[in-house]
Design an enzyme around this catalytic site. Structure first.
Site, PDB file in Angstrom:
ATOM      1  N   GLY A   1      -8.983 -19.689  14.567  1.00 19.11           N
ATOM      2  CA  GLY A   1      -9.293 -21.118  14.670  1.00 19.11           C
ATOM      3  C   GLY A   1      -8.184 -21.979  14.097  1.00 19.11           C
ATOM      4  O   GLY A   1      -8.435 -22.923  13.340  1.00 19.11           O
ATOM      5  N   ALA A   2      -6.943 -21.671  14.474  1.00 20.77           N
ATOM      6  CA  ALA A   2      -5.785 -22.316  13.846  1.00 20.77           C
ATOM      7  C   ALA A   2      -5.321 -23.579  14.546  1.00 20.77           C
ATOM      8  O   ALA A   2      -4.333 -24.182  14.114  1.00 20.77           O
ATOM      9  CB  ALA A   2      -4.625 -21.323  13.780  1.00 20.77           C
TER      10      ALA A   2
ATOM     11  N   SER B   1     -19.566 -21.807   3.765  1.00 23.05           N
ATOM     12  CA  SER B   1     -19.988 -23.195   3.593  1.00 23.05           C
ATOM     13  C   SER B   1     -21.000 -23.265   2.473  1.00 23.05           C
ATOM     14  O   SER B   1     -21.717 -22.291   2.195  1.00 23.05           O
ATOM     15  CB  SER B   1     -20.604 -23.722   4.893  1.00 23.05           C
ATOM     16  OG  SER B   1     -21.166 -25.008   4.699  1.00 23.05           O
TER      17      SER B   1
ATOM     18  N   GLY C   1      -8.538 -28.735  12.691  1.00 20.84           N
ATOM     19  CA  GLY C   1      -9.224 -28.772  11.416  1.00 20.84           C
ATOM     20  C   GLY C   1      -8.550 -27.991  10.309  1.00 20.84           C
ATOM     21  O   GLY C   1      -7.328 -28.057  10.113  1.00 20.84           O
ATOM     22  N   LEU C   2      -9.358 -27.239   9.559  1.00 20.57           N
ATOM     23  CA  LEU C   2      -8.845 -26.494   8.414  1.00 20.57           C
ATOM     24  C   LEU C   2      -7.794 -25.475   8.819  1.00 20.57           C
ATOM     25  O   LEU C   2      -6.769 -25.335   8.139  1.00 20.57           O
ATOM     26  CB  LEU C   2     -10.004 -25.803   7.689  1.00 20.57           C
ATOM     27  CG  LEU C   2      -9.626 -24.923   6.493  1.00 20.57           C
ATOM     28  CD1 LEU C   2      -8.979 -25.740   5.390  1.00 20.57           C
ATOM     29  CD2 LEU C   2     -10.851 -24.182   5.971  1.00 20.57           C
ATOM     30  N   GLY C   3      -8.015 -24.744   9.901  1.00 22.87           N
ATOM     31  CA  GLY C   3      -7.052 -23.740  10.332  1.00 22.87           C
ATOM     32  C   GLY C   3      -5.689 -24.331  10.624  1.00 22.87           C
ATOM     33  O   GLY C   3      -4.651 -23.743  10.284  1.00 22.87           O
TER      34      GLY C   3
ATOM     35  N   TYR D   1     -26.174 -23.009  12.041  1.00 24.99           N
ATOM     36  CA  TYR D   1     -24.877 -22.939  11.365  1.00 24.99           C
ATOM     37  C   TYR D   1     -25.048 -22.423   9.938  1.00 24.99           C
ATOM     38  O   TYR D   1     -24.322 -21.524   9.493  1.00 24.99           O
ATOM     39  CB  TYR D   1     -24.246 -24.329  11.369  1.00 24.99           C
ATOM     40  CG  TYR D   1     -23.045 -24.483  10.463  1.00 24.99           C
ATOM     41  CD1 TYR D   1     -21.767 -24.173  10.909  1.00 24.99           C
ATOM     42  CD2 TYR D   1     -23.184 -24.965   9.154  1.00 24.99           C
ATOM     43  CE1 TYR D   1     -20.664 -24.315  10.079  1.00 24.99           C
ATOM     44  CE2 TYR D   1     -22.099 -25.111   8.325  1.00 24.99           C
ATOM     45  CZ  TYR D   1     -20.841 -24.787   8.781  1.00 24.99           C
ATOM     46  OH  TYR D   1     -19.760 -24.925   7.953  1.00 24.99           O
TER      47      TYR D   1
END
Length: 279
Positions: A19-20, A152, A23-25, A175
């Protein structure tokens, strides 16, 4: 340790981030490139992978970047990506299981993976499980190495009578359940790998980061994505954490996760279920 900055150095380390592309990735890729890591970047959109690759190379010229395309909602694609990695990569020092499906805009919409599993459970838990297990030979041969699972603080217990949430569906609840499953497995994986030089830890990087997933869910971002990157990079790079194993961190603090994650019977039940789902 970088002698010029005093920061832990990733020079010579190979790090895979799922997931790069957003967002965070995305932020992790930029931060780790600046520290000299070789980056293996996963995404499910080739154009976005090209974009983050260009950004990394602009920010840190000379950075080694290789990309891996796969849709983690299809476990067959996860396995195929792992096979490509094993064939192409000589080492893997850190695996960051970051890719995630959030609540989405319509919390009542129940979606399924390619194998017919509830989508959030599939992408947020089953895909990291399958990918990590497939890459264990490479992680072990590269030891000391690390698995960092992005969890999370939003956590809800897995209901084993309705794991796929076929009744009264709520995407945010799905989630939160998927993240509890991820933490439960992290603890089991850590115990399994304790004598093989591979550590496994999970963390809550930051509360309501400004990511597309948070905005898509109609939630108000509370902090920038940079704030979530800092504790995540610490788990990836800090030499003081080299032997830290089987822990859950709330940002920088070693914390207690949901009670179910410490229930040995529940973890055993999840492990049995998981093996049957990914067989």
């Amino acid at each position: 340790m970088d002698m010029h900055t005093g920061k832990p150095s990733t020079r010579g380390k190979t790090i895979l981030i799922t997931g790069a592309t957003r967002g965070l990735g995305h932020q992790l890729a930029l931060d780790l490139a600046a520290d000299g890591a070789t980056l293996l970047l996963h995404g499910r959109d080739s154009a976005r992978l090209d974009e983050i690759t260009a950004q990394v190379r602009t920010a840190a010229p000379g950075t080694a970047v290789r990309t891996y395309l796969a849709d983690l909602a299809d476990l067959d694609q996860v396995r195929a990506m792992a096979a490509r990695l094993l064939d192409a990569e000589p080492r893997l020092d850190v695996l960051v299981n970051n890719a995630v499906v959030g609540a989405g805009a319509d919390w009542t919409k129940r979606e399924l993976s390619a194998q017919g599993y509830e989508l959030r459970f599939a992408v947020n838990y089953l895909a990291p499980y399958v990918l990590t297990r497939a890459l264990l030979p490479l992680l072990t041969s590269s030891a000391p190495s690390r698995v960092v699972n992005v969890a999370s603080i939003g956590q809800a217990p897995v209901d084993f009578d309705d794991v796929m949430l076929e009744h009264a569906y709520d995407a945010l609840h799905a989630y939160c359940r998927s993240k509890v499953a991820l933490i439960m497995w992290t603890f089991d994986l850590a115990a399994e790998l304790a004598d093989r030089g591979v550590t496994a830890n999970a963390l809550h990087p930051a509360h309501l980061m400004d990511t597309p997933g948070v905005r898509d869910a109609g939630l108000e971002p509370a902090v920038g994505v940079e704030e979530g990157a800092q504790p995540t990079v610490r788990l990836i790079t800090d030499p003081a954490l080299e032997s830290t194993n089987g822990r859950y961190f709330d940002r920088f603090t070693d914390s207690r996760a949901h009670d179910q994650t410490y229930d040995a019977a529940a973890r055993a039940r999840l492990a049995t279920l998981t093996r049957s789902l990914v067989a």
